[in-house]
Write a protein that holds these residues in place. Structure first.
Motif, PDB file in Angstrom:
ATOM      1  N   LYS A  95      -0.166  -9.404  -5.604  1.00 29.27           N
ATOM      2  CA  LYS A  95      -1.198  -8.900  -4.695  1.00 29.27           C
ATOM      3  C   LYS A  95      -1.682  -7.542  -5.193  1.00 29.27           C
ATOM      4  O   LYS A  95      -0.910  -6.781  -5.767  1.00 29.27           O
ATOM      5  CB  LYS A  95      -0.612  -8.738  -3.299  1.00 29.27           C
ATOM      6  N   PRO A  96      -2.925  -7.255  -4.921  1.00 26.26           N
ATOM      7  CA  PRO A  96      -3.441  -5.938  -5.310  1.00 26.26           C
ATOM      8  C   PRO A  96      -2.700  -4.834  -4.566  1.00 26.26           C
ATOM      9  O   PRO A  96      -2.221  -5.045  -3.459  1.00 26.26           O
ATOM     10  CB  PRO A  96      -4.906  -5.980  -4.861  1.00 26.26           C
ATOM     11  N   LEU A  97      -2.616  -3.697  -5.187  1.00 24.71           N
ATOM     12  CA  LEU A  97      -1.936  -2.544  -4.588  1.00 24.71           C
ATOM     13  C   LEU A  97      -2.981  -1.507  -4.188  1.00 24.71           C
ATOM     14  O   LEU A  97      -3.781  -1.074  -5.016  1.00 24.71           O
ATOM     15  CB  LEU A  97      -0.958  -1.966  -5.620  1.00 24.71           C
ATOM     16  N   GLN A  98      -2.960  -1.139  -2.908  1.00 25.20           N
ATOM     17  CA  GLN A  98      -3.910  -0.120  -2.446  1.00 25.20           C
ATOM     18  C   GLN A  98      -3.235   1.238  -2.350  1.00 25.20           C
ATOM     19  O   GLN A  98      -2.181   1.371  -1.735  1.00 25.20           O
ATOM     20  CB  GLN A  98      -4.496  -0.487  -1.072  1.00 25.20           C
ATOM     21  N   VAL A  99      -3.848   2.219  -2.967  1.00 25.57           N
ATOM     22  CA  VAL A  99      -3.380   3.598  -2.833  1.00 25.57           C
ATOM     23  C   VAL A  99      -4.440   4.320  -1.999  1.00 25.57           C
ATOM     24  O   VAL A  99      -5.546   4.592  -2.470  1.00 25.57           O
ATOM     25  CB  VAL A  99      -3.212   4.278  -4.205  1.00 25.57           C
ATOM     26  N   LEU A 100      -4.093   4.539  -0.746  1.00 28.13           N
ATOM     27  CA  LEU A 100      -5.077   5.063   0.210  1.00 28.13           C
ATOM     28  C   LEU A 100      -4.853   6.556   0.436  1.00 28.13           C
ATOM     29  O   LEU A 100      -3.751   6.980   0.778  1.00 28.13           O
ATOM     30  CB  LEU A 100      -4.942   4.294   1.537  1.00 28.13           C
ATOM     31  N   SER A 101      -5.912   7.332   0.238  1.00 23.30           N
ATOM     32  CA  SER A 101      -5.825   8.770   0.499  1.00 23.30           C
ATOM     33  C   SER A 101      -6.699   9.132   1.687  1.00 23.30           C
ATOM     34  O   SER A 101      -7.915   8.936   1.636  1.00 23.30           O
ATOM     35  CB  SER A 101      -6.302   9.564  -0.719  1.00 23.30           C
ATOM     36  N   LEU A 102      -6.063   9.620   2.735  1.00 25.22           N
ATOM     37  CA  LEU A 102      -6.817  10.052   3.912  1.00 25.22           C
ATOM     38  C   LEU A 102      -6.886  11.574   3.911  1.00 25.22           C
ATOM     39  O   LEU A 102      -5.894  12.254   3.642  1.00 25.22           O
ATOM     40  CB  LEU A 102      -6.127   9.559   5.188  1.00 25.22           C
ATOM     41  N   PHE A 103      -8.060  12.086   4.185  1.00 22.29           N
ATOM     42  CA  PHE A 103      -8.245  13.535   4.233  1.00 22.29           C
ATOM     43  C   PHE A 103      -8.465  13.975   5.673  1.00 22.29           C
ATOM     44  O   PHE A 103      -9.459  13.634   6.282  1.00 22.29           O
ATOM     45  CB  PHE A 103      -9.461  13.942   3.368  1.00 22.29           C
ATOM     46  N   LEU A 104      -7.502  14.715   6.204  1.00 21.46           N
ATOM     47  CA  LEU A 104      -7.583  15.162   7.596  1.00 21.46           C
ATOM     48  C   LEU A 104      -7.783  16.678   7.681  1.00 21.46           C
ATOM     49  O   LEU A 104      -8.735  17.147   8.261  1.00 21.46           O
ATOM     50  CB  LEU A 104      -6.304  14.748   8.331  1.00 21.46           C
ATOM     51  N   ARG A 138       0.828  -1.216   0.000  1.00 18.64           N
ATOM     52  CA  ARG A 138       0.000   0.000   0.000  1.00 18.64           C
ATOM     53  C   ARG A 138       0.854   1.254   0.000  1.00 18.64           C
ATOM     54  O   ARG A 138       1.942   1.289   0.562  1.00 18.64           O
ATOM     55  CB  ARG A 138      -0.953   0.011   1.195  1.00 18.64           C
ATOM     56  N   ALA A 139       0.316   2.261  -0.658  1.00 17.36           N
ATOM     57  CA  ALA A 139       0.917   3.592  -0.637  1.00 17.36           C
ATOM     58  C   ALA A 139      -0.117   4.497   0.008  1.00 17.36           C
ATOM     59  O   ALA A 139      -1.271   4.523  -0.407  1.00 17.36           O
ATOM     60  CB  ALA A 139       1.224   4.055  -2.053  1.00 17.36           C
ATOM     61  N   VAL A 140       0.315   5.223   1.049  1.00 18.43           N
ATOM     62  CA  VAL A 140      -0.661   6.006   1.807  1.00 18.43           C
ATOM     63  C   VAL A 140      -0.345   7.504   1.693  1.00 18.43           C
ATOM     64  O   VAL A 140       0.814   7.913   1.753  1.00 18.43           O
ATOM     65  CB  VAL A 140      -0.666   5.571   3.296  1.00 18.43           C
ATOM     66  N   PRO A 173       5.671   7.761   3.711  1.00 20.72           N
ATOM     67  CA  PRO A 173       6.455   6.512   3.652  1.00 20.72           C
ATOM     68  C   PRO A 173       6.260   5.647   4.896  1.00 20.72           C
ATOM     69  O   PRO A 173       6.240   4.420   4.799  1.00 20.72           O
ATOM     70  CB  PRO A 173       7.906   7.005   3.559  1.00 20.72           C
ATOM     71  N   ALA A 174       6.065   6.281   6.062  1.00 21.27           N
ATOM     72  CA  ALA A 174       5.953   5.512   7.303  1.00 21.27           C
ATOM     73  C   ALA A 174       4.674   4.678   7.359  1.00 21.27           C
ATOM     74  O   ALA A 174       4.609   3.663   8.045  1.00 21.27           O
ATOM     75  CB  ALA A 174       6.018   6.454   8.500  1.00 21.27           C
ATOM     76  N   LEU A 175       3.649   5.114   6.672  1.00 19.47           N
ATOM     77  CA  LEU A 175       2.377   4.377   6.688  1.00 19.47           C
ATOM     78  C   LEU A 175       2.289   3.399   5.524  1.00 19.47           C
ATOM     79  O   LEU A 175       1.459   2.494   5.512  1.00 19.47           O
ATOM     80  CB  LEU A 175       1.187   5.347   6.615  1.00 19.47           C
ATOM     81  N   SER A 206       6.642   8.265  -5.183  1.00 14.11           N
ATOM     82  CA  SER A 206       5.733   9.394  -4.982  1.00 14.11           C
ATOM     83  C   SER A 206       5.992  10.404  -6.093  1.00 14.11           C
ATOM     84  O   SER A 206       7.103  10.482  -6.634  1.00 14.11           O
ATOM     85  CB  SER A 206       5.964  10.035  -3.618  1.00 14.11           C
ATOM     86  N   LEU A 207       5.005  11.178  -6.406  1.00 17.17           N
ATOM     87  CA  LEU A 207       5.185  12.121  -7.502  1.00 17.17           C
ATOM     88  C   LEU A 207       6.149  13.240  -7.115  1.00 17.17           C
ATOM     89  O   LEU A 207       6.841  13.792  -7.966  1.00 17.17           O
ATOM     90  CB  LEU A 207       3.840  12.692  -7.949  1.00 17.17           C
ATOM     91  N   ALA A 208       6.174  13.537  -5.815  1.00 18.56           N
ATOM     92  CA  ALA A 208       7.118  14.546  -5.336  1.00 18.56           C
ATOM     93  C   ALA A 208       8.537  14.097  -5.686  1.00 18.56           C
ATOM     94  O   ALA A 208       9.356  14.886  -6.158  1.00 18.56           O
ATOM     95  CB  ALA A 208       6.960  14.726  -3.825  1.00 18.56           C
ATOM     96  N   GLU A 209       8.766  12.805  -5.467  1.00 13.92           N
ATOM     97  CA  GLU A 209      10.069  12.231  -5.785  1.00 13.92           C
ATOM     98  C   GLU A 209      10.310  12.261  -7.305  1.00 13.92           C
ATOM     99  O   GLU A 209      11.389  12.607  -7.772  1.00 13.92           O
ATOM    100  CB  GLU A 209      10.099  10.791  -5.243  1.00 13.92           C
ATOM    101  N   ALA A 210       9.281  11.900  -8.054  1.00 13.71           N
ATOM    102  CA  ALA A 210       9.398  11.901  -9.514  1.00 13.71           C
ATOM    103  C   ALA A 210       9.707  13.302 -10.033  1.00 13.71           C
ATOM    104  O   ALA A 210      10.475  13.480 -10.976  1.00 13.71           O
ATOM    105  CB  ALA A 210       8.110  11.373 -10.142  1.00 13.71           C
ATOM    106  N   LEU A 211       9.122  14.299  -9.378  1.00  7.69           N
ATOM    107  CA  LEU A 211       9.385  15.689  -9.764  1.00  7.69           C
ATOM    108  C   LEU A 211      10.846  16.035  -9.535  1.00  7.69           C
ATOM    109  O   LEU A 211      11.487  16.656 -10.376  1.00  7.69           O
ATOM    110  CB  LEU A 211       8.517  16.636  -8.925  1.00  7.69           C
TER     111      LEU A 211
END
Lengths: 251, 440
Positions: B171-180, B95-97, B105-107, B121-126
Motif C-alpha cells: 500500500k502507498p505510504l502517506q507522510v502527512l505534515s500538518l501546520f498548526l 501513514r506517518a503524521v 505516533p498517536a496519529l 522518525s528522524l528524532a529517533e534516528a538522531l
C-alpha cells in the motif's frame, strides 16, 4: 422554421455573403453547394453565431425569433446545431463529460432537471450505437487524437445526443474516405425526422448520394444563383460550377 | 564590516542567537555527535546569508518575508484525530503524521505491518546515531546552499524510510505534515530520508496541509536514494490551507536501472519554492516529473528542477503545467545537464502555463546544457490564454461562456492529473482544483 433574407456578412473587412436568401421548413433537407470561397462555411458559421463573423445587413428568423440577436449558446439551447468542418480538440475533457454539460445546458433552458452521470451514460451508449461508434470513445478526450473520420462521426454523435431542430452540416464529407462517409451519412439519415430540418453544406455531390436532399442550391460569390431538386447536384457533378457562373464573373 | 545594523545583519543575528540556544539543547544531537556538522553548516549560512537577487536561481523569488521572521523553533503541538481525518488520503494506507514538524505516533498508523519496510522518525534516528544520516549530511556539504545549510544546522525531526532489497510495498505510504503553529510565528526545518533498496518498489506521498492561521517558515529537505532497479513513485501534494512560507528540496540519487516518478500538485499555497535536484548516476535509470501548479490571489510558487545525466542511456521527462489567476506568479525552471559521458540520453521537457488573469505572471525557463553528442533532448514552452475556437466550440453546443471556460481550464489541468495512478491522490488534487473554481 428558418428564413434568411438578404443576408450580408463577412470576416474582418472581407465581404463574403452578399444578399443570401433561403427558406427552410421542418422536415426538409437543403443542400448548399458551391466552389471554394463561395461563402459556404461563412453561412454555417454565421448561423451558428461564430463571433469572428459580422452581419452587416439582412435578417434571419428562426422559429419566429430573431436568430442574429441570440448568442451562440442560446442558439444551441434553442435547437440549432452545426457540425464543424474542423472539430476542435479539447484535451483533458472526456466526450461524456462534455456532452453531459451540453445536454444539461439545453435542459436548463427548457426548465428541465439536470441529467445525472449514470442516466446520461445510458443515453450516450444508445446514441453511440446509432452512429456505430465504439463506446470507448465516451471516456476519451473530445476529438484529441481522433482521425478525420472519427472527428466527423463524433460531430454526428453530438447531434444525435442534442437532438437539434435545425442541423447545419458544414462540409461534413471533407477529408472522409468512402467507408467513413457511408457511416457518417447513415448516422445523419437515422436522425431525419419530420420535425427536424437540415442544411447540408458541401463542395461535392458525393455526399448527396448518401444524404438525399429535397432541395439543392448553388452558392456563388455569396449568393444563391440557382435552386432545384436533387438532380441539380448531379448536373453540377457532371458540368462543374463554371456553366452556372453569371457572364462576366471572375473565376 | 561595519557596525550599522542592516536588516540583513539583524536577520543573521537572530539566527545566530537561535543557533546558540539550540546548540545547548539535546535536540542538537544527543551526545553532541552532530554538533560539529551543524556548527560548520551554520557558519556557511552565516557567511553566505539567504540567497538574493544576484543568485540566478532566485531571480524571481524573494525570501524577504522569511528573513523578517524570528526563527523560533516550534513547541510540541498535538491535534485530535478529527482535525487530521480530512487529510488522510486512505485510512487503509500506512501513514506517518507530523504536526509542526514533530512526529506524532498517536496519529500515525500501519507502519509496522509491512515486512521490509522500516519507518522511523528522524528524532529517533538522531538518538540512535543512524549512520545513514551522517552520509547524507556529507553529501549535502559538497554543494553548499543556504537553505540546505540552514536545514542541517537546525533540523530536529522528519522521517526516515528504508525499504529492504526486493520489498514491494503493498500500500502507498502517506507522510502527512500538518501546520498548526498555535503559539505564533515559527520556523521548522524538516529532514527526510528515503532509502529504496535494490529492486524495491513503493509509492510514497508527502502531503502538506495548513490547519492554523499563524504564519510560519517550513524549510524541508528530503534525500531520496534509489538502489539498482528500485522503483519509487513519489507524490508531493499540497492539500490546502497553507498560511506560511514553504521551501522544500528533494535530492534524488538514481542507481542503475532504477526509476523515479514524481507527481507534484500545488494549489492554494501562498508561498512555495520546491527544488528538485536529481542525479541519474547509473545506466538506464529513468526519471519522470509531472508537475501541476494552480496559483491565485497573491500566491507565489516556484518550481526549480535540475536533472543531471551523468552516465549513458538514461531517460528523463518533465511535464509542468500551471494555471494562474489573480496577481499570482509562477516560476518554473527546469535544467537538464548532460555530462560528456552521457551518450544516448533521452531528455524531454514541456512547460505549459494558462493565464486566467492579465495580472498573473508566468516565468517558464527550460534549459539544456549538453556536453555529449549522441543525445535526444527536446524542450517546449507555451504560455497562453484559453483558445477562442475552443470556447466557441463549447458554446455552439449550448454551454454557457463561464461554464465553457471552467470546463476548458479543468481539461488543461486534467491532462496532468489524470496521469496520477493513485485514485485517492487524484481525487484530492481534483478537489483542490474544484475548490478553487468555486471560489473564482
Amino acid at each position: 422554421m428558418l428564413e434568411i433574407k438578404n443576408l450580408h456578412a463577412g470576416i474582418e473587412d472581407k465581404k463574403i455573403l452578399k444578399g443570401f436568401n433561403l427558406t427552410v421548413k421542418a422536415g426538409e433537407i437543403h443542400a448548399i453547394m458551391g466552389p471554394n470561397g463561395s461563402g459556404k462555411s461563412t453561412l454555417s458559421r454565421v448561423l451558428a453565431g461564430h463571433p469572428a463573423y459580422q452581419v452587416t445587413a439582412g435578417e434571419v428568423s428562426y422559429q419566429g425569433k430573431d436568430l442574429l440577436e441570440m448568442s451562440a449558446e442560446t442558439r444551441a439551447q434553442e435547437g440549432v446545431f452545426m457540425a464543424f468542418q474542423y472539430p476542435t480538440e479539447i484535451p483533458g475533457v472526456s466526450n461524456a463529460y462534455f456532452l453531459r454539460a451540453a445536454v444539461n445546458a439545453v435542459r436548463a433552458r427548457r426548465g428541465e432537471p439536470e441529467m445525472d452521470a449514470v442516466e446520461f451514460l445510458d443515453v450516450l451508449k444508445r446514441k453511440m450505437k446509432l452512429v456505430e461508434m465504439d463506446p470507448a470513445f465516451a471516456s476519451r478526450p473530445v476529438n484529441a487524437g481522433f482521425s478525420g473520420g472519427e472527428k466527423k462521426r463524433n460531430e454526428i454523435l453530438q447531434m444525435a445526443v442534442l437532438e437539434p431542430k435545425l442541423a447545419i452540416l458544414d462540409e461534413t464529407d471533407s477529408g472522409l474516405d468512402i467507408d467513413a462517409l457511408r457511416v457518417v451519412a447513415h448516422g445523419v439519415n437515422q436522425l431525419r425526422s419530420p420535425e427536424r430540418a437540415m442544411i447540408v453544406v458541401t463542395h461535392y455531390q458525393r455526399l448527396l448520394d448518401y444524404i438525399v436532399p429535397d432541395y439543392v442550391h448553388v452558392l456563388l460569390d455569396g449568393k444563391i444563383v440557382k435552386s432545384g431538386g436533387k438532380e441539380l447536384a448531379l448536373e453540377l457533378e457532371a458540368k462543374g460550377y463554371d456553366w452556372i457562373r453569371p457572364v462576366g464573373s471572375k473565376v | 564590516m561595519t557596525d550599522t545594523k542592516t536588516p540583513e545583519n539583524e536577520t543573521l543575528e537572530n539566527y545566530r542567537r537561535s543557533f546558540e540556544a539550540f546548540e545547548k539543547t539535546e535536540l542538537c544531537g544527543e551526545g553532541g555527535w552532530l554538533c560539529p556538522e551543524r556548527r560548520s553548516a551554520f557558519q556557511r549560512f552565516e557567511q553566505n546569508g539567504f540567497p538574493g537577487s544576484k543568485d540566478e536561481e532566485w531571480r524571481y523569488t524573494r525570501l524577504e518575508s522569511v528573513k523578517k521572521m524570528v526563527p523560533k523553533s516550534a513547541a510540541t503541538a498535538s491535534v485530535d484525530l478529527k482535525t487530521m481525518e480530512p487529510y488522510v488520503l486512505d485510512p487503509a494506507w500506512p501513514r506517518a503524521v507530523f504536526v509542526d514538524g514533530v512526529y506524532q505516533p498517536a496519529l500515525s498508523a500501519g507502519l509496522e505491518d509491512q515486512k521490509g519496510l522500516r519507518v522511523m522518525s528522524l528524532a529517533e534516528a538522531l538518538r540512535r546515531h543512524e549512520p545513514q544520516l551522517a552520509s547524507g549530511l556529507r553529501e549535502a556539504r559538497l554543494k553548499p546552499r543556504a537553505l540546505t545549510d540552514l536545514n542541517t544546522a537546525f533540523f530536529t525531526d522528519g522521517i526516515e524510510i528504508q525499504l529492504a532489497a526486493g520489498t514491494h510495498l503493498e500500500k502507498p505510504l502517506q507522510v502527512l505534515s500538518l501546520f498548526l503553529f498555535a503559539e505564533g510565528e515559527r520556523a521548522i526545518h524538516p529532514r527526510n530520508l528515503i532509502l529504496a533498496g535494490p529492486g524495491s518498489r513503493a509509492a510514497i506521498i508527502q502531503s502538506f496541509a495548513g490547519i492554523g492561521s499563524n504564519s510560519y517558515f517550513s524549510n524541508g529537505l528530503t534525500e531520496v536514494r534509489l538502489s539498482e532497479k528500485a522503483r519509487l513513485d513519489h507524490y508531493v501534494l499540497q492539500q490546502g490551507g497553507s498560511q506560511g512560507f514553504q521551501t522544500a528540496r528533494g535530492e534524488i540519487w538514481l542507481e542503475k536501472e532504477s526509476r523515479y516518478e514524481t507527481f507534484m500538485v500545488s494549489a492554494d499555497t501562498p508561498f512555495f519554492r520546491y527544488e528538485i535536484d536529481a542525479v541519474l548516476a547509473g545506466r538506464q535509470a529513468g526519471l519522470q516529473l509531472h508537475g501541476f501548479y494552480l496559483t491565485a490571489g497573491n500566491e507565489h510558487v516556484d518550481q526549480n528542477v535540475l536533472i543531471e545525466h551523468r552516465v549513458p542511456e538514461c531517460t528523463s521527462g518533465q511535464v509542468m503545467k500551471g494555471i494562474l489567476d489573480g496577481h499570482s506568479r509562477l516560476v518554473v525552471r527546469g535544467k537538464v545537464h548532460v555530462y560528456p559521458d552521457a551518450q544516448k540520453t533521452d531528455a524531454q521537457q514541456t512547460m505549459k502555463n494558462l493565464l486566467l488573469s492579465r495580472d498573473a505572471t508566468a516565468d517558464a525557463q527550460p534549459q539544456l546544457e549538453i556536453y555529449a553528442d549522441d543525445v535526444k533532448c527536446t524542450h517546449g514552452t507555451a504560455i497562453g490564454q484559453l483558445e477562442d475556437d475552443a470556447i466557441f466550440y463549447l458554446k455552439s453546443r449550448g454551454i454557457e461562456a463561464d461554464e465553457a471556460r471552467r470546463i476548458l481550464t479543468r481539461g488543461f489541468a486534467m491532462e496532468v492529473l489524470e496521469k496520477i495512478p493513485l485514485e485517492p491522490v487524484r481525487r484530492a488534487a481534483e478537489a483542490a482544483l474544484g475548490a478553487h473554481f468555486r471560489e473564482v
